[in-house]
Motif scaffolding. Structure first.
Motif, mmCIF file in Angstrom:
data_model
loop_
_atom_site.group_PDB
_atom_site.id
_atom_site.type_symbol
_atom_site.label_atom_id
_atom_site.label_comp_id
_atom_site.label_asym_id
_atom_site.label_seq_id
_atom_site.Cartn_x
_atom_site.Cartn_y
_atom_site.Cartn_z
ATOM 1 N N UNK A 132 34.686 41.762 45.448
ATOM 2 C CA UNK A 132 35.333 40.717 46.243
ATOM 3 C C UNK A 132 36.557 40.141 45.538
ATOM 4 N N UNK A 133 36.667 40.374 44.232
ATOM 5 C CA UNK A 133 37.784 39.846 43.456
ATOM 6 C C UNK A 133 38.973 40.790 43.593
ATOM 7 N N UNK A 134 40.082 40.256 44.075
ATOM 8 C CA UNK A 134 41.281 41.069 44.288
ATOM 9 C C UNK A 134 42.037 41.222 42.973
ATOM 10 N N UNK A 142 36.384 45.315 31.651
ATOM 11 C CA UNK A 142 35.783 44.738 30.447
ATOM 12 C C UNK A 142 34.476 44.016 30.771
ATOM 13 N N UNK A 143 34.426 43.419 31.951
ATOM 14 C CA UNK A 143 33.218 42.701 32.366
ATOM 15 C C UNK A 143 32.048 43.663 32.559
ATOM 16 N N UNK A 144 32.345 44.932 32.828
ATOM 17 C CA UNK A 144 31.290 45.928 33.013
ATOM 18 C C UNK A 144 30.379 46.002 31.789
ATOM 19 N N UNK A 179 31.669 34.463 38.867
ATOM 20 C CA UNK A 179 30.768 34.468 40.021
ATOM 21 C C UNK A 179 30.441 35.904 40.441
ATOM 22 N N UNK A 180 31.459 36.775 40.365
ATOM 23 C CA UNK A 180 31.232 38.176 40.710
ATOM 24 C C UNK A 180 30.265 38.845 39.761
ATOM 25 N N UNK A 181 30.382 38.535 38.465
ATOM 26 C CA UNK A 181 29.466 39.090 37.469
ATOM 27 C C UNK A 181 28.038 38.629 37.735
#
Length: 231
Positions: A132-134, A142-144, A179-181
């Motif tokens: 959802x994050x554009x 990196x968040x992965x 929030x996506x994480x």
């Protein structure tokens, strides 16, 4: 924050011509509002992608902004005013108007009421996903690593990630990434303003931080997001 945006982008309004003024004020000056009290109520619907709260640090600057935007509008205690400039369609309810059914003029005093939510942690279950994050491809990659750690912490051993710093200009998606994480791994998200961790007495900050981490531990695994750490 709205006040920060206004300070950086505000310009003096061009003086209105006499014809413009007469077009705005069609009623007798006795009907001009002396004072109105507004309450920030947010958007008319709940939507995870939009912040439904408002933080104002300079009420005088907001008063100037509001008066300029709603100049000439008739208000009473049931009126809703909608922002059409910086935060389009954000709603403000008129709590009181003195006198009722009066016109906002250049001399109307405008007061604002905002629910104070900064003194508590907002524990949420995010419905946002990283998809959802554009944009922000590098940051999402990196968040992965953090996502994998939250899903399988045992596999990281001593190389487990401890802390992450998100930096960038306002509106670049820092909060949305967190929030996506949280939404991807389906863990609780503790949202807290850095300013809410500051106390009046020595030791207050340490106590609040301890309580925050203790609460997060009880909901483990979870994510703590401290917003505006540089405030």
């Amino acid at each position: 924050m709205l006040s920060d945006f206004l300070k950086n982008n505000s310009k003096k309004s061009e003086p209105k011509s006499q014809s413009q003024k007469s077009a705005v004020f069609t009623k007798d000056n006795k009907n001009n509002a002396q004072c109105i009290v507004l309450k920030a109520v947010g958007y008319p619907f709940e939507f995870e992608m939009m912040e439904n709260s408002l933080e104002i640090t300079d009420e005088g600057l907001f008063e100037q902004y509001a008066r300029d935007q709603w100049l000439g509008m008739e208000v009473n205690s049931e009126t809703y005013l909608f922002d059409q400039k910086i935060i389009p369609d954000f709603a403000f309810k008129v709590i009181s108007a003195e006198p009722e059914n009066s016109i906002i003029s250049e001399k109307t005093k405008i007061e604002i009421i905002i629910d104070k939510k900064n003194n508590k942690t907002d524990l949420t279950e995010s419905m946002v996903k990283l998809s959802d994050v554009v944009g922000q491809t590098n940051a999402k990659n990196k968040i992965k690593v953090i996502e994998k750690f939250l899903l399988d912490p045992e596999s990281f051993g001593v190389w487990a990630p401890k802390n992450i710093l998100f930096y960038g200009h306002p509106g670049t998606g820092k909060t949305m990434l967190v929030k996506g994480l949280a939404g991807e791994v389906e863990v609780p998200l503790h949202l807290v303003k850095a300013t809410s961790l500051i106390g009046e007495h020595v030791g207050d900050a340490a106590s609040k931080i301890h309580d925050l981490f203790e609460k997060a531990s009880k909901n483990s695994p979870s994510i703590i997001f401290i917003d505006e750490i540089d405030a």
